[in-house]
Scaffold this motif. Structure first.
Motif, short mmCIF file in Angstrom:
data_model
loop_
_atom_site.label_atom_id
_atom_site.label_comp_id
_atom_site.label_asym_id
_atom_site.label_seq_id
_atom_site.Cartn_x
_atom_site.Cartn_y
_atom_site.Cartn_z
N VAL A 145 0.87 -1.17 0.00
CA VAL A 145 0.00 0.00 0.00
C VAL A 145 0.91 1.22 0.00
O VAL A 145 1.64 1.47 0.97
CB VAL A 145 -0.94 0.01 1.22
N ASP A 146 0.86 1.98 -1.08
CA ASP A 146 1.76 3.12 -1.27
C ASP A 146 0.99 4.41 -0.99
O ASP A 146 0.12 4.81 -1.76
CB ASP A 146 2.30 3.13 -2.71
N LEU A 147 1.32 5.03 0.13
CA LEU A 147 0.70 6.30 0.53
C LEU A 147 1.74 7.43 0.52
O LEU A 147 1.60 8.40 1.27
CB LEU A 147 0.09 6.17 1.93
N GLU A 148 2.72 7.33 -0.34
CA GLU A 148 3.77 8.34 -0.38
C GLU A 148 3.22 9.68 -0.86
O GLU A 148 2.49 9.75 -1.86
CB GLU A 148 4.90 7.88 -1.31
N GLN A 149 3.58 10.71 -0.10
CA GLN A 149 3.26 12.10 -0.46
C GLN A 149 1.76 12.28 -0.73
O GLN A 149 1.33 12.81 -1.74
CB GLN A 149 4.07 12.52 -1.69
N THR A 150 0.96 11.80 0.24
CA THR A 150 -0.50 11.93 0.12
C THR A 150 -1.06 13.03 1.02
O THR A 150 -2.28 13.13 1.18
CB THR A 150 -1.17 10.59 0.47
N LEU A 173 4.15 -1.18 3.67
CA LEU A 173 3.45 0.09 3.76
C LEU A 173 4.44 1.24 3.57
O LEU A 173 5.48 1.28 4.23
CB LEU A 173 2.74 0.22 5.11
N ASN A 174 4.09 2.16 2.68
CA ASN A 174 4.92 3.33 2.40
C ASN A 174 4.15 4.58 2.81
O ASN A 174 3.12 4.92 2.21
CB ASN A 174 5.26 3.38 0.91
N ILE A 175 4.63 5.27 3.85
CA ILE A 175 4.00 6.51 4.31
C ILE A 175 5.01 7.66 4.22
O ILE A 175 4.90 8.66 4.95
CB ILE A 175 3.48 6.38 5.75
N LEU A 202 8.07 -1.08 6.56
CA LEU A 202 7.51 0.26 6.78
C LEU A 202 8.52 1.28 6.29
O LEU A 202 9.66 1.33 6.77
CB LEU A 202 7.19 0.49 8.26
N ASP A 203 8.07 2.11 5.35
CA ASP A 203 8.91 3.17 4.80
C ASP A 203 8.35 4.51 5.26
O ASP A 203 7.26 4.91 4.85
CB ASP A 203 8.91 3.09 3.27
#
Length: 672
Positions: A145-150, A173-175, A202-203
């Motif tokens: 699940v990629d939530l980068e720069q959201t 998970l990418n936050i 976790l990123d």
């Protein structure tokens, strides 16, 4: 001081009066004690007669509700159902639909397994948009699940992390690049890390983890966490956050990779915490500290921890930490003690030629380093000579990076000579363009040396490939030897197994109450063997004839197995029959019934194969050296406690039913 008696309030009976009197006595006792409280000015006390009642056990629990199944919506779901539920949620919450999400949902095919990726990178997610995503998470699970720069805020981040934790929505998970998730967002993320058993990666790059948020994450990593990879680059960890994180990770046995680049870690307190972490944690395999301010003083702390790494740390990245030749002296003393370190990256540090000389002896003494990075470390030909000495001495180095250094003809010549005696180095990275030389002919020499170095690496690669193929051939060649030593099948070897194995029953061992039976059976067996020995003497006269008349002792190679009725070396006996019967508690038995009219009926004794013990524990050769036959008037007893019985009748076949009955009833047989 006396207290006037207190009037009790009217009660429902004598019990109320008794309670009131007890209260009055307790009050007077407290007044008389030195530590008691002083009464009010008017000398009167309030009545404190209180009663507590509890309902009966049947009335305490009025009902029970089972917890909701988080996967009740995910059974036999279709893409259209997911899209419809998401759109309805957006209408209900009065928020915009995400076109990127809808396109991905339409492309999903297999909804029973975890879907590879849900990519929401760059989409702006407010609180309502995050709430609408629950309709997707409650029906589908993902690997990434990629939530980068959201642009997540505290409310949206906490809602999303709670969903991911409850529905176990992701393993990766990418936050990253979400700078405003705040304390409540990190608190929800910590809860997710602690409770979600499937989350492994976790990123959180460029997501600040400040002082008031760090305790939540540290507690999650210390108590229980399934995370194996944690990215915290540029997360403002210097100071108290790193202290809490390092202290928690001392007890963490699951984390394998920790990335702490670009956190401005200093060479004093921060490096001391990292050194302590390496002393106590032997599960961490990758520690990335690039682009910090560790300095030589901080490297001294880290080297103290490296000395304790007998197993664990495999990769250490110290790229761009302002390390000099002084720090290389500390590292050179620590390298001989490390037994697991395979990759050491020291690139973009002003190490210089002296630093490489300080590092050389430690590298030669080390027995684990396979990859060494020395790119842009201000090396010249003098430093390249020191590196060449290490290459010549190393039997295991696989890759060496020397790019962005001023290595000219002299250094290249030393490296080329070292490669002629090294057979492990597969990749040596050097600048493609030759360096400027005062003599123009040296430039051509540099090109030739560069080509020679690359050819040496290719030669090593071919040698490694040939060694691997040779090992594979040796392994495959050893397989037939294993096959030859394995026992041959029964039909091919002609061996006769024991009766218990023939009938599918294991050979039973003596029970605790079978002493008397075993003694009598042993005597019977000895008498039977004496009889067999005497018969063999009378008929054979020599060992060869004895073996020919008793083929069961040394089975013929032409035998096909237990189904043979007459061995090839013996005359055919059409009237001979072999019957297998079962008796309770004694396993299976085989009876050989032979017509008395058949010529020269010989006793047969079945064994598993020549050289193996008989059912009573004797070797087959012992049957040929038994004492002589008793007088003819004595009759030998039959029977044995073994699984196999060779019975021979001298009378007619009419007594077959009697023998079968005796065998099935476990009774000792009468003398024939």
């Amino acid at each position: 001081m006396e207290i006037p008696p207190q009037e009790a309030p009217p009660g429902p009976g004598a019990d109320a009066d008794a309670d009131a009197e007890a209260e009055a006595e307790e009050a007077s006792a407290e007044a008389e004690s030195p530590t008691g409280t002083s009464p009010p000015a008017d000398g009167r006390l309030k009545a404190a007669a209180k009663r507590v009642t509890f309902p009966s056990d049947e009335d305490i629990v009025s009902g029970a509700v089972e917890p909701k199944d988080p996967w009740r919506h995910a059974q036999n779901v279709t893409v259209d159902e997911v899209i419809s539920a998401y759109r309805q949620a957006c209408q209900k919450l009065n928020c915009r639909q995400i076109p990127k999400l809808l396109r991905q949902l339409q492309e999903f095919t297999d909804l029973e397994q975890r879907i590879n990726c849900l990519d929401l990178k760059g989409e702006k997610l407010d609180y309502k948009t995050c709430e609408a995503l629950e309709e997707v998470f409650k029906r589908l699970q993902f690997k990434v699940v990629d939530l980068e720069q959201t642009n997540l805020d505290e409310d949206g981040a906490s809602a999303l992390f709670d969903m991911i934790e409850y529905y176990e929505s992701a393993t990766h998970l990418n936050i990253s690049f979400n700078k405003h998730i705040g304390t409540r967002g990190w608190q929800a993320a910590a809860h997710m890390m602690r409770k979600t058993s499937c989350l492994q990666y976790l990123d959180a790059r460029n997501t600040p983890l400040l002082d008031h948020s760090a305790p939540f994450v540290a507690r999650a990593l210390r108590i229980r966490s399934s995370l194996a990879v944690l990215h915290l680059e540029n997360a403002s960890l210097s100071g108290r956050p790193l202290m809490l994180l390092a202290t928690a990770l001392k007890m963490n046995m699951n984390l394998r990779e920790l990335y702490l680049a670009d956190n401005k870690l200093n060479g004093l307190q921060d490096s001391a915490q990292l050194g302590n972490l390496l002393k106590f944690n032997c599960s961490l395999q990758i520690l990335d500290l690039r682009n910090n301010h560790v300095l030589d003083s901080g490297l001294a702390y880290i080297c103290e921890g490296l000395k304790e790494q007998r197993k664990g740390l495999v990769t250490l990245v110290l790229w761009n930490n302002q390390l000099t030749h002084t720090g290389m002296a500390f590292l050179g003393m620590a390298l001989p003690h490390t037994q697991s370190l395979e990759t050491l990256n020291l690139g973009h540090n002003p190490i210089g030629n002296e630093g490489v000389r300080n590092l050389k002896n430690g590298l030669i003494s080390n027995r684990s380093v396979l990859r060494l990075g020395l790119a842009s470390t201000k090396l010249t030909c003098e430093g390249a000579v020191a590196v060449a000495e290490f290459i010549a001495e190393s039997p295991r180095l696989l890759r060496l990076d020397l790019r962005e250094n001023e290595i000219k003809t002299g250094g290249l010549m030393a490296l080329s000579l070292a490669l002629k005696v090294n057979h492990s180095l597969l990749r040596l990275d050097l600048d493609r363009e030759p360096k400027k030389e005062p003599v123009k002919s040296f430039i051509e020499t540099q090109k030739a040396l560069l080509a020679e170095i690359q050819n040496g690496c290719k030669r090593n690669f071919v040698l490694v490939r040939e060694r691997e193929e040779k090992q594979q051939l040796q392994l495959s060649a050893s397989m037939p030897e294993i096959t030859i030593t394995a026992p041959q099948p029964l039909e091919e070897s002609g061996e006769l197994p024991a009766v218990g194995s023939q009938n599918g029953a294991p050979r039973p061992g003596p029970g605790p109450d079978s002493d008397s039976d075993s003694d009598s059976d042993r005597e019977e067996q000895e008498e039977e063997e004496e009889d067999q020995r005497n018969q063999q003497r009378d008929e054979g006269g020599n060992d060869q004839s004895s073996l020919a008349s008793c083929p069961a002792l040394i089975p013929s190679t032409d035998s096909l197995g237990p189904g043979d009725k007459s061995p090839p070396s013996s005359p055919s006996s059409p009237t001979e029959q072999r019957i297998s019967v079962s008796s309770p508690g004694r396993g299976h038995k085989t009876m050989d019934i032979q017509d008395p009219e058949s010529s020269e009926a010989q006793p047969q004794l079945e064994t598993s194969q020549a050289g193996q013990p008989l059912p009573n524990g004797l070797k087959p050769e012992f049957a040929l050296a038994l004492p002589p036959e008793p007088p003819p008037g004595l009759e030998a007893k039959g029977g044995s406690c073994s699984l196999e019985h060779a019975l021979h009748r001298s009378q007619g076949v009419s007594k077959l039913e009697e023998l079968l009955l005796e065998a099935s009833q476990e009774a000792p047989r009468d003398t024939l």
